[in-house]
Design a protein around this motif. Structure first.
Motif, PDB file in Angstrom:
ATOM      1  N   ASP A 203       0.821  -1.203   0.000  1.00  0.00           N
ATOM      2  CA  ASP A 203       0.000   0.000   0.000  1.00  0.00           C
ATOM      3  C   ASP A 203       0.862   1.262   0.000  1.00  0.00           C
ATOM      4  O   ASP A 203       0.332   2.370   0.079  1.00  0.00           O
ATOM      5  CB  ASP A 203      -0.923   0.018   1.226  1.00  0.00           C
ATOM      6  CG  ASP A 203      -2.057  -0.994   1.108  1.00  0.00           C
ATOM      7  OD1 ASP A 203      -2.467  -1.291  -0.025  1.00  0.00           O
ATOM      8  OD2 ASP A 203      -2.527  -1.490   2.155  1.00  0.00           O
ATOM      9  N   ASN A 204       2.162   1.071  -0.076  1.00  0.00           N
ATOM     10  CA  ASN A 204       3.099   2.194  -0.028  1.00  0.00           C
ATOM     11  C   ASN A 204       3.634   2.476  -1.430  1.00  0.00           C
ATOM     12  O   ASN A 204       4.419   1.691  -1.968  1.00  0.00           O
ATOM     13  CB  ASN A 204       4.254   1.871   0.926  1.00  0.00           C
ATOM     14  CG  ASN A 204       5.183   3.043   1.165  1.00  0.00           C
ATOM     15  OD1 ASN A 204       5.501   3.778   0.247  1.00  0.00           O
ATOM     16  ND2 ASN A 204       5.632   3.198   2.401  1.00  0.00           N
ATOM     17  N   PRO A 205       3.240   3.593  -2.048  1.00  0.00           N
ATOM     18  CA  PRO A 205       3.682   3.871  -3.427  1.00  0.00           C
ATOM     19  C   PRO A 205       5.187   4.050  -3.547  1.00  0.00           C
ATOM     20  O   PRO A 205       5.771   3.731  -4.587  1.00  0.00           O
ATOM     21  CB  PRO A 205       2.927   5.151  -3.793  1.00  0.00           C
ATOM     22  CG  PRO A 205       2.538   5.766  -2.489  1.00  0.00           C
ATOM     23  CD  PRO A 205       2.328   4.640  -1.539  1.00  0.00           C
ATOM     24  N   ASP A 206       5.835   4.557  -2.504  1.00  0.00           N
ATOM     25  CA  ASP A 206       7.289   4.734  -2.552  1.00  0.00           C
ATOM     26  C   ASP A 206       7.999   3.379  -2.588  1.00  0.00           C
ATOM     27  O   ASP A 206       8.996   3.207  -3.310  1.00  0.00           O
ATOM     28  CB  ASP A 206       7.772   5.549  -1.357  1.00  0.00           C
ATOM     29  CG  ASP A 206       7.285   6.990  -1.401  1.00  0.00           C
ATOM     30  OD1 ASP A 206       7.037   7.502  -2.511  1.00  0.00           O
ATOM     31  OD2 ASP A 206       7.149   7.603  -0.326  1.00  0.00           O
ATOM     32  N   ILE A 207       7.481   2.428  -1.813  1.00  0.00           N
ATOM     33  CA  ILE A 207       8.079   1.094  -1.815  1.00  0.00           C
ATOM     34  C   ILE A 207       7.876   0.434  -3.170  1.00  0.00           C
ATOM     35  O   ILE A 207       8.794  -0.196  -3.717  1.00  0.00           O
ATOM     36  CB  ILE A 207       7.487   0.227  -0.687  1.00  0.00           C
ATOM     37  CG1 ILE A 207       8.089   0.655   0.664  1.00  0.00           C
ATOM     38  CG2 ILE A 207       7.743  -1.257  -0.938  1.00  0.00           C
ATOM     39  CD1 ILE A 207       7.618  -0.161   1.844  1.00  0.00           C
ATOM     40  N   ARG A 208       6.692   0.577  -3.744  1.00  0.00           N
ATOM     41  CA  ARG A 208       6.471  -0.017  -5.062  1.00  0.00           C
ATOM     42  C   ARG A 208       7.417   0.581  -6.099  1.00  0.00           C
ATOM     43  O   ARG A 208       7.990  -0.138  -6.923  1.00  0.00           O
ATOM     44  CB  ARG A 208       5.027   0.171  -5.526  1.00  0.00           C
ATOM     45  CG  ARG A 208       4.740  -0.623  -6.808  1.00  0.00           C
ATOM     46  CD  ARG A 208       3.419  -0.290  -7.444  1.00  0.00           C
ATOM     47  NE  ARG A 208       3.143  -1.209  -8.542  1.00  0.00           N
ATOM     48  CZ  ARG A 208       3.674  -1.128  -9.755  1.00  0.00           C
ATOM     49  NH1 ARG A 208       4.526  -0.144 -10.045  1.00  0.00           N
ATOM     50  NH2 ARG A 208       3.376  -2.017 -10.692  1.00  0.00           N
ATOM     51  N   GLU A 209       7.583   1.890  -6.053  1.00  0.00           N
ATOM     52  CA  GLU A 209       8.464   2.543  -7.013  1.00  0.00           C
ATOM     53  C   GLU A 209       9.904   2.058  -6.852  1.00  0.00           C
ATOM     54  O   GLU A 209      10.603   1.797  -7.840  1.00  0.00           O
ATOM     55  CB  GLU A 209       8.404   4.062  -6.826  1.00  0.00           C
ATOM     56  CG  GLU A 209       9.235   4.844  -7.822  1.00  0.00           C
ATOM     57  CD  GLU A 209       9.115   6.344  -7.645  1.00  0.00           C
ATOM     58  OE1 GLU A 209       9.849   7.082  -8.339  1.00  0.00           O
ATOM     59  OE2 GLU A 209       8.288   6.789  -6.819  1.00  0.00           O
ATOM     60  N   GLN A 210      10.342   1.908  -5.597  1.00  0.00           N
ATOM     61  CA  GLN A 210      11.705   1.429  -5.367  1.00  0.00           C
ATOM     62  C   GLN A 210      11.855  -0.023  -5.814  1.00  0.00           C
ATOM     63  O   GLN A 210      12.871  -0.403  -6.412  1.00  0.00           O
ATOM     64  CB  GLN A 210      12.065   1.556  -3.883  1.00  0.00           C
ATOM     65  CG  GLN A 210      13.505   1.147  -3.571  1.00  0.00           C
ATOM     66  CD  GLN A 210      13.811   1.161  -2.083  1.00  0.00           C
ATOM     67  OE1 GLN A 210      12.921   1.410  -1.253  1.00  0.00           O
ATOM     68  NE2 GLN A 210      15.062   0.887  -1.732  1.00  0.00           N
ATOM     69  N   ALA A 211      10.836  -0.849  -5.530  1.00  0.00           N
ATOM     70  CA  ALA A 211      10.886  -2.257  -5.941  1.00  0.00           C
ATOM     71  C   ALA A 211      10.910  -2.378  -7.464  1.00  0.00           C
ATOM     72  O   ALA A 211      11.651  -3.201  -8.015  1.00  0.00           O
ATOM     73  CB  ALA A 211       9.699  -3.011  -5.361  1.00  0.00           C
ATOM     74  N   LEU A 212      10.114  -1.561  -8.145  1.00  0.00           N
ATOM     75  CA  LEU A 212      10.106  -1.582  -9.601  1.00  0.00           C
ATOM     76  C   LEU A 212      11.473  -1.182 -10.160  1.00  0.00           C
ATOM     77  O   LEU A 212      11.977  -1.793 -11.109  1.00  0.00           O
ATOM     78  CB  LEU A 212       9.028  -0.632 -10.118  1.00  0.00           C
ATOM     79  CG  LEU A 212       8.944  -0.441 -11.633  1.00  0.00           C
ATOM     80  CD1 LEU A 212       8.677  -1.767 -12.340  1.00  0.00           C
ATOM     81  CD2 LEU A 212       7.863   0.586 -11.982  1.00  0.00           C
ATOM     82  N   PHE A 213      12.070  -0.180  -9.572  1.00  0.00           N
ATOM     83  CA  PHE A 213      13.401   0.272  -9.979  1.00  0.00           C
ATOM     84  C   PHE A 213      14.420  -0.859  -9.844  1.00  0.00           C
ATOM     85  O   PHE A 213      15.183  -1.158 -10.778  1.00  0.00           O
ATOM     86  CB  PHE A 213      13.798   1.476  -9.116  1.00  0.00           C
ATOM     87  CG  PHE A 213      15.215   1.940  -9.275  1.00  0.00           C
ATOM     88  CD1 PHE A 213      15.644   2.563 -10.444  1.00  0.00           C
ATOM     89  CD2 PHE A 213      16.139   1.765  -8.242  1.00  0.00           C
ATOM     90  CE1 PHE A 213      16.954   3.006 -10.579  1.00  0.00           C
ATOM     91  CE2 PHE A 213      17.447   2.201  -8.378  1.00  0.00           C
ATOM     92  CZ  PHE A 213      17.860   2.816  -9.538  1.00  0.00           C
ATOM     93  N   LEU A 214      14.426  -1.528  -8.697  1.00  0.00           N
ATOM     94  CA  LEU A 214      15.381  -2.617  -8.465  1.00  0.00           C
ATOM     95  C   LEU A 214      15.089  -3.826  -9.346  1.00  0.00           C
ATOM     96  O   LEU A 214      16.006  -4.531  -9.776  1.00  0.00           O
ATOM     97  CB  LEU A 214      15.348  -3.034  -6.992  1.00  0.00           C
ATOM     98  CG  LEU A 214      15.867  -2.003  -5.990  1.00  0.00           C
ATOM     99  CD1 LEU A 214      15.573  -2.451  -4.562  1.00  0.00           C
ATOM    100  CD2 LEU A 214      17.361  -1.768  -6.181  1.00  0.00           C
ATOM    101  N   ALA A 215      13.804  -4.069  -9.636  1.00  0.00           N
ATOM    102  CA  ALA A 215      13.418  -5.244 -10.417  1.00  0.00           C
ATOM    103  C   ALA A 215      13.713  -5.087 -11.898  1.00  0.00           C
ATOM    104  O   ALA A 215      13.668  -6.068 -12.649  1.00  0.00           O
ATOM    105  CB  ALA A 215      11.932  -5.529 -10.225  1.00  0.00           C
ATOM    106  N   THR A 216      14.016  -3.866 -12.339  1.00  0.00           N
ATOM    107  CA  THR A 216      14.295  -3.597 -13.757  1.00  0.00           C
ATOM    108  C   THR A 216      15.730  -3.099 -13.937  1.00  0.00           C
ATOM    109  O   THR A 216      15.991  -2.132 -14.642  1.00  0.00           O
ATOM    110  CB  THR A 216      13.294  -2.578 -14.325  1.00  0.00           C
ATOM    111  OG1 THR A 216      13.225  -1.437 -13.464  1.00  0.00           O
ATOM    112  CG2 THR A 216      11.898  -3.186 -14.417  1.00  0.00           C
TER     113      THR A 216
END
Length: 380
Positions: A203-216
Motif C-alpha cells: 500500500d506504499n507507493p514509494d516502496i512499489r516505485e523502489q521495488a520496480l526500480f530494483l526489479a528492472t
C-alpha cells in the motif's frame, strides 16, 4: 489405478488463451506490456490492496521486499522455520543474518510465544531484526493479531509470505495484506499459476516505485544506460501475466474447490485414531492450498511409500529450516523451551492430493486407500 493421482497440478480456466494471443499477435512478449499492467491492477483489486508488482518469482518478491525495507549485509531478519527454503534464501542473498522462529500448534505457523522471546532477546543484545518474514503455511494464515502486535511494539515490519495462501482471509482481510508487505507465488502447483512468477503487494507507493526500480536492473532515469546500485531482472513477462489474468477469473472457484476437497478428507478420515488435520484459526478462512495432516500411530514415510506404489502422489510436510544443513548454525527459538513444534509436525505429517482439478472419484480412491493403510491392510 490407471492414471497417477498427482498432488497439485495447474488448472487452466480457458480464459488464458485470449490474453496469450493478445501478447503474441502484438509481439509484446517481454517483461513489459498491457497484460502485466492489467494483471497487477486486477491482483491488487482482488487483495483489496493499493498496488501489486508482478515479479519473476515469489522468491524475487521476498528479495525485493527485504531490500525496500532497508535490509543490508550484516542486518538481522527473523523468519518462520517451518517453511520451504525459498522463504529464507533471500536473507542469504543479501548477506543478512537469519534467526528462525518455530511454529505454534494452533495454526502450524509462526509461534507468537517464540517470537516474543526472540524479540526480547534481540532487544537486549542490540540486534533487533530489520524485518520478520511470516509464512502462511499450506494456505492457512498465521495469527497476525498476536504477531503484528509484537512487531509493532518493537517497530519491526512484517513481510507476509503468502505464497501458499492467495485467496485466504484473516479477520476480514485478504492474505498478502496482513503485514507491511505481502508476497504471492504463481508457481505451477499454487492456487493459480502464471507458469512461474510472483508478486509483491504493498500500500506504499514509494516502496512499489523502489521495488520496480530494483526489479528492472536499477536503471537511472537518463537517456542512456546509467546504473548506480545493483539491480535485478525480476519482472514478469507479458505472456506469463496473460496466463495470470485468465487464472484470476476463477480464483474464488479454485479456493472453494480446494476447501471442499479438504472438508471431504476431514469428514471421512478425522474419526480414525491418531489422524489430525491442520487447524484453522478463528475468524479466518484458509485457501487450503494443500490438505495437510499428522498421524499419531503410523510412520508417514511408510504411508507415502505405499500410496506411491499405487499411483497416489503425496508429500511430506516441510523439513524445518533449523534442521537443514544450510542453516545449521542459525539461532532457533522453539515454541516453548523443549517443545519444537516444527520438527514434531515434520516427523508425523503428510500432504494429500489437493489440486482443484482433482475429481470426486479420484479423491474417493485416495480416501479408501488411505483408510485401508491406516487400518493395517495391504493395498495393491
Amino acid at each position: 489405478m490407471q492414471a497417477k493421482i498427482l498432488l497439485s497440478t495447474p488448472h487452466l480456466s480457458g480464459f488464458e488463451q485470449h490474453y496469450i494471443d493478445q501478447a503474441l499477435t502484438s509481439n509484446w512478449v517481454t517483461t513489459l506490456g498491457p497484460n502485466v499492467t492489467a494483471f497487477e491492477k486486477a491482483l491488487a483489486q482482488y487483495d483489496d490492496a493499493t498496488s501489486a508488482l508482478a515479479t519473476s518469482s515469489g522468491t524475487a518478491a521476498i528479495h525485493l521486499a527485504l531490500l525496500t525495507l532497508g535490509v543490508r549485509p550484516g542486518d538481522h531478519v527473523f523468519c518462520s522455520s517451518f517453511t520451504f527454503v525459498a522463504s529464507a534464501n533471500p536473507i542469504r542473498y543479501i548477506g543478512a543474518h537469519a534467526t528462525l522462529i518455530d511454529a505454534e500448534p494452533d495454526s502450524w505457523n509462526m509461534s507468537p510465544q517464540a517470537l516474543a522471546r526472540a524479540l526480547a532477546a534481540a532487544e537486549k543484545e542490540g540486534t533487533l531484526p530489520k524485518a520478520i518474514i511470516v509464512v502462511d503455511l499450506f494456505g492457512q494464515t498465521a495469527n497476525y493479531h498476536a504477531l503484528t502486535a509484537l512487531a509493532a511494539a518493537y517497530q519491526v515490519p512484517i513481510i507476509e509470505d503468502a505464497a501458499e495462501s492467495l485467496g485466504a482471509v484473516y479477520c476480514g482481510r485478504k492474505a498478502g495484506t496482513l503485514g507491511t508487505l505481502g508476497v504471492h507465488s504463481f508457481n505451477g502447483n499454487k492456487m493459480i499459476t502464471t507458469s512461474g512468477g510472483g508478486a509483491l503487494i504493498t500500500d506504499n507507493p514509494d516502496i512499489r516505485e523502489q521495488a520496480l526500480f530494483l526489479a528492472t536492473q536499477a536503471k537511472e532515469p537518463r537517456a542512456y544506460y546509467h546504473h548506480e546500485v545493483t539491480g535485478y531482472n525480476y519482472r514478469m513477462s507479458n505472456v506469463a501475466a496473460g496466463i495470470g489474468r485468465g487464472q484470476l477469473h476463477v480464483l474464488d472457484q479454485r479456493v472453494e474447490r480446494r476447501r471442499t476437497i479438504f472438508n471431504t478428507y476431514a469428514t471421512q478420515l478425522q474419526a480414525l485414531p491418531g489422524v489430525h488435520f491442520q487447524p484453522e484459526l478463528p475468524n479466518s478462512q484458509g485457501s487450503r492450498w494443500l490438505t495437510a495432516l499428522t498421524l499419531d500411530h503410523h510412520d508417514p514415510w511408510q504411508i507415502m511409500a505405499a500410496l506411491q506404489k499405487v499411483g497416489i502422489e503425496t508429500r511430506a510436510l516441510w523439513q524445518p529450516l533449523h534442521q537443514q544443513p544450510l542453516f545449521r548454525n542459525v539461532p532457533f527459538y522453539p515454541h516453548a523451551p523443549g517443545q519444537d513444534v516444527s520438527t514434531a509436525l515434520f516427523k508425523t505429517g503428510l500432504c494429500l492430493p489437493s489440486g482443484s482439478n482433482l475429481t470426486d472419484v479420484q479423491q474417493q480412491m485416495v480416501i479408501n486407500t488411505l483408510r485401508r493403510l491406516l487400518k493395517g491392510d495391504e493395498v495393491r
